[in-house]
Design a protein around this motif. Structure first.
Motif, PDB file in Angstrom:
ATOM      1  N   ARG A 146       0.995  -1.218   0.148  1.00 49.75           N
ATOM      2  CA  ARG A 146      -0.183   0.103  -0.098  1.00 49.75           C
ATOM      3  C   ARG A 146       0.695   1.425   0.145  1.00 49.75           C
ATOM      4  N   ALA A 185       7.718  -8.164   9.907  1.00 49.79           N
ATOM      5  CA  ALA A 185       7.177  -7.579  10.769  1.00 49.79           C
ATOM      6  C   ALA A 185       6.895  -5.797  10.172  1.00 49.79           C
ATOM      7  N   LEU A 186       7.540  -5.894   9.023  1.00 57.25           N
ATOM      8  CA  LEU A 186       6.884  -4.853   8.429  1.00 57.25           C
ATOM      9  C   LEU A 186       5.778  -5.125   7.163  1.00 57.25           C
ATOM     10  N   ASP A 188       3.522  -7.537   7.026  1.00 55.45           N
ATOM     11  CA  ASP A 188       2.161  -8.057   7.610  1.00 55.45           C
ATOM     12  C   ASP A 188       1.976  -7.742   9.416  1.00 55.45           C
ATOM     13  N   GLY A 189       3.135  -6.816   9.295  1.00 59.70           N
ATOM     14  CA  GLY A 189       1.940  -6.110  10.864  1.00 59.70           C
ATOM     15  C   GLY A 189       2.300  -7.493  11.856  1.00 59.70           C
ATOM     16  N   ILE A 190       2.161  -6.347  13.008  1.00 62.85           N
ATOM     17  CA  ILE A 190       2.382  -7.557  14.080  1.00 62.85           C
ATOM     18  C   ILE A 190       1.040  -8.214  14.803  1.00 62.85           C
ATOM     19  N   ARG A 191      -0.418  -7.400  14.482  1.00 67.42           N
ATOM     20  CA  ARG A 191      -1.567  -8.176  14.526  1.00 67.42           C
ATOM     21  C   ARG A 191      -1.681  -9.282  14.540  1.00 67.42           C
TER      22      ARG A 191
ATOM     23  N   ASP B 184       1.747   2.700  12.829  1.00 66.80           N
ATOM     24  CA  ASP B 184       0.375   2.002  11.641  1.00 66.80           C
ATOM     25  C   ASP B 184       1.428   1.187  11.182  1.00 66.80           C
ATOM     26  N   LEU B 186       4.083  -0.556  11.138  1.00 64.32           N
ATOM     27  CA  LEU B 186       4.425  -1.697  11.997  1.00 64.32           C
ATOM     28  C   LEU B 186       3.304  -2.922  12.153  1.00 64.32           C
ATOM     29  N   LEU B 187       2.080  -2.560  13.196  1.00 66.47           N
ATOM     30  CA  LEU B 187       0.953  -2.514  13.139  1.00 66.47           C
ATOM     31  C   LEU B 187       0.068  -3.908  12.047  1.00 66.47           C
ATOM     32  N   ASP B 188      -0.042  -2.491  11.159  1.00 64.59           N
ATOM     33  CA  ASP B 188      -0.659  -3.747  10.644  1.00 64.59           C
ATOM     34  C   ASP B 188       0.193  -4.330   8.754  1.00 64.59           C
TER      35      ASP B 188
END
Lengths: 195, 195
Positions: A146, A185-186, A188-191, B184, B186-188
């Motif tokens: 994105r 981590a970057l 896919d994110g960490i949720r 944002d 990092l989380l997503d």
């Protein structure tokens, strides 16, 4: 002295200087101390290096140039965007892991450079940042990534560069594994439950 | 001189030292130069500071202690995990943005500290890292975050800390906005189509 002996000696002076600068700081290391560490008098030392600042420039510029050449090669390689980002992260962490003293000197003391030398190092550094931005842009064009804010590149480089401070070559992860973890981590994110 | 004048003068000595160390490096700044910058002779200067190393210690430790106190407060606040991480990121970037010289001195030169002072700064630093790990662990317990490798905390801190090098207080984003953008990502994650 033939030219290969000259190059070898010069490389040794630079390597010893990188270690001394990393340990005691650029400003904290005298030319006399460097001469003693390499076993050369002041005159002989200046046969290999123009000045202390030239040493700092050479130490900093060599690594940044190497990363630029590697990034150019990776960008030309035709890798798809995700693999390209992972490759660039692996190469950077590998370079930092194998040149930790040089990167410590660069990050701590490049601001001691003056004039044209300073400009050249900053320009090379910005070029490298631009290559990361290109890689991210390719991902956006391919609709794999994105669009993200421009400054995120500096965040990503902070994550990777900062390893010069703490990476342990004999630690739990290799530099490749660490690069992969960071990129996981970057990307896919960490949720636990991605949106 | 009453005690509040003493404190004010001492704070001024420390602030000027932080600026000088940030500009010219810890090793590159002499006590004589500092005395000149604050308008005090050597003797008067030592009335306020024990040694140059004590100054470096005070500059470094004050900011790390402040971040530890803020992290403890955030961890006690009862915020849910995501809001907690965002709050910790905002506080760190705000502190770096408002104390850029101090953080530059800390990151470049804390390794010049010796003995007990060095140990204390490193311990305070590790405590701060531990608070971030606690925040991530809470997210995992609450099943909001996935388990991530231990070393990711250092990556996250690299992303945030590194702003001391490039953050522009009058730039396109405030420190809060930048913290939000980083969290944002990092989380997503940065994929267009999260897995």
């Amino acid at each position: 002295m033939n030219s290969s002996t000259y190059s070898r000696n010069r490389e040794r002076v630079i390597a010893v200087a990188a270690d001394l600068f990393a340990r005691n700081g650029y400003h904290g290391t005298g030319i006399a101390e460097l001469g003693k560490a390499v076993g050369l008098g002041r005159g002989a030392l200046y046969h290999y290096i123009e000045s202390k600042e030239a040493l700092l420039y050479y130490i900093s510029k060599t690594q940044v140039d190497s990363m630029n050449a590697q990034a150019e090669q990776a960008l030309r390689s035709g890798l798809p965007p995700e693999a390209l980002l992972r490759e660039m992260a692996r190469r950077l962490l590998h370079n930092i892991a194998t040149h930790q003293a040089e990167w410590a000197v660069f990050f701590r003391d490049y601001s001691a450079l003056t004039g044209e030398r300073r400009d050249k190092v900053i320009a090379a550094r910005e070029r490298y940042e631009g290559y990361w931005r290109q890689a991210l842009d390719r991902g956006v064009e391919a609709e794999v990534l994105r669009p993200t804010p421009r400054l995120l590149v500096k965040g990503i480089l902070g994550m990777l560069n900062y390893t010069y401070l703490w990476f342990e070559p004999d630690g739990e992860l290799s530099s490749d594994e660490l690069a992969d973890e960071f990129m996981d981590a970057l990307l896919d994110g960490i949720r636990s439950d991605p949106r």
